[in-house]
Write an enzyme that holds these catalytic residues in place. Structure first.
Site, mmCIF file in Angstrom:
data_model
loop_
_atom_site.group_PDB
_atom_site.id
_atom_site.type_symbol
_atom_site.label_atom_id
_atom_site.label_comp_id
_atom_site.label_asym_id
_atom_site.label_seq_id
_atom_site.Cartn_x
_atom_site.Cartn_y
_atom_site.Cartn_z
ATOM 1 N N GLU A 163 0.886 -1.043 -0.104
ATOM 2 C CA GLU A 163 -0.048 -0.073 0.199
ATOM 3 C C GLU A 163 0.768 1.205 -0.070
ATOM 4 O O GLU A 163 1.904 1.402 0.652
ATOM 5 C CB GLU A 163 -0.637 0.554 1.157
ATOM 6 N N GLY B 55 5.320 -1.365 7.183
ATOM 7 C CA GLY B 55 6.486 -1.637 7.673
ATOM 8 C C GLY B 55 7.529 -0.666 8.777
ATOM 9 O O GLY B 55 7.465 0.516 8.929
ATOM 10 N N SER C 263 10.080 7.621 9.281
ATOM 11 C CA SER C 263 9.445 7.175 10.529
ATOM 12 C C SER C 263 9.768 5.816 11.488
ATOM 13 O O SER C 263 9.614 4.971 10.334
ATOM 14 C CB SER C 263 7.396 7.036 10.388
ATOM 15 N N SER D 256 7.949 6.492 16.447
ATOM 16 C CA SER D 256 6.297 5.956 17.297
ATOM 17 C C SER D 256 6.433 5.417 18.133
ATOM 18 O O SER D 256 7.364 4.623 18.605
ATOM 19 C CB SER D 256 5.977 4.500 15.799
ATOM 20 N N HIS E 172 3.984 6.238 20.890
ATOM 21 C CA HIS E 172 2.705 5.801 21.818
ATOM 22 C C HIS E 172 2.822 5.928 23.402
ATOM 23 O O HIS E 172 1.542 5.695 23.990
ATOM 24 C CB HIS E 172 3.008 4.361 21.152
ATOM 25 N N CYS F 250 -3.183 1.306 8.126
ATOM 26 C CA CYS F 250 -1.605 0.536 7.606
ATOM 27 C C CYS F 250 -2.094 -1.311 7.300
ATOM 28 O O CYS F 250 -2.350 -1.590 8.285
ATOM 29 C CB CYS F 250 -0.599 1.192 8.367
#
Length: 355
Positions: free
Chosen positions: A104, A167, A197, A220, A222, A339
């Protein structure tokens, strides 16, 4: 829509940027001739201009081989289906690679494209559909670049590439860094408009400092809690949060670009005032910004979004502590655009499974 249909000969393709370079060199292309071909591939000039320019004539062998080279590049990755979002500037693309596998990419607002770096992902983020399918294989450097080339063909104004698709870039480091270097040097993308990223990996930071290119960085994150982070990112949370921020800050000061900390908001998991206050403590005075992204709705997932009022209050709270913060949605949410979700939905349909 540009014709993205692969040629019948599935072997008529390139498997790496090095193979493309070797082919052009064998035909007698010098550096300037190569750049002409690359600029045509990346949509900066027309293919006809590459072949017929009076200022720089291509060697005869290169000019004669150009249609075949163009076809082979089209076979690296081709559009299988397009899925526009409610936002006219967002569109998710399902791409077919030369081996028949799919990945994608997402066309983003403000002249950007989000590209995948792996087919699947080994990190196993519990809230991510890509993480559920595991790692299938690495993408080659030329497959990653082909995603940007397709975006340029569809939208010539594309000027930003974010490596935030399927990925974990640090798990495919050599191919990602080669793609970044190519896009900066041959694709006319500004270095600050190339955004890698990562969940945070010492090898990535080492590679960044060793690279001749200075891309921007997104992390990333979180959560600020290392134990909770290991639960959310089972195979990707080896660095402690303070160490990640230390190294990311060093990179930000080196490049002059702020680090973008990505924070997927999940109700009852990481949306408390206490957690956000700890984040503010870590980031005060740092060259950084925080992007809050409400979690995507994934089938059979226990993770849900906080209500919007709570999310807005978290942004306000961080800003009140002097940390730049934004609230945004993932592109193409209305077409199962998180994703890996589009790829999973298409594969499920092909197997004849019900939704």
């Amino acid at each position: 829509m540009p014709d993205q249909t692969p040629t019948p000969d599935s072997l008529q393709t390139f498997h790496s940027l090095a193979e493309l370079h070797e082919r052009l060199s064998a035909l007698g292309a010098g550096p300037a001739h190569e750049r002409r071909v690359y600029r045509a591939w990346m949509g900066k000039i027309k293919w006809e201009e590459a072949a017929e320019s009076r200022r720089l004539r291509l060697p005869k062998a290169v000019a004669e081989a150009l249609p075949g080279i163009r076809g082979a590049l089209r076979n690296v990755a081709a559009i299988r289906s397009r899925h526009p979002g409610a936002d006219p500037e967002s569109e998710r693309l399902l791409l077919t690679l030369a081996d028949g596998q799919t990945i994608e990419s997402v066309l983003l607002p403000r002249q950007g494209v989000c590209v995948s770096t792996q087919m699947g992902c080994a990190v196993g983020c519990v809230f991510c559909m890509t993480g559920r399918c595991g790692l299938i294989r690495q993408l080659s450097d030329i497959e990653i670049v082909a995603e940007a080339a397709i975006a340029r063909e569809l939208r010539p104004e594309t000027k930003k590439v974010v490596f935030m698709g399927m990925g974990e870039p640090s798990h495919n480091l050599k191919n990602v860094m080669r793609a970044v270097e190519f896009l900066a040097q041959m694709g006319d993308f500004g270095q600050k408009n190339l955004v890698i990223s990562s969940v945070g990996d010492e090898r990535l930071f080492d590679a960044l400092f060793a690279s001749p290119v200075r891309p921007a960085l997104a992390v990333s994150l979180h959560t600020t809690d290392d134990e909770k982070r290991r639960e959310l990112l089972p195979r990707g949370a080896r660095m402690a949060v303070p160490r990640i921020i230390e190294r990311a800050e060093s990179w930000a000061r080196t490049t002059g670009y702020p680090v973008q900390y990505e924070w997927t908001l999940m109700h009852g998991v990481n949306d408390s005032f206490e957690e956000i206050d700890r984040l503010a403590d870590l980031l005060q005075g740092k060259y950084a910004m925080v992007n809050f992204i409400p979690v995507n709705a994934v089938e059979d997932s226990p993770w849900v979004r906080p209500d919007r009022a709570q999310a807005v209050e978290l942004v306000r709270r961080l800003r009140g502590r002097g940390v730049i913060a934004t609230l945004r949605d993932s592109a193409a949410q209305d077409v199962d655009g998180g994703c890996g979700q589009l790829r999973a939905r298409v594969l499920k349909s092909e197997r004849g499974e019900s939704k």
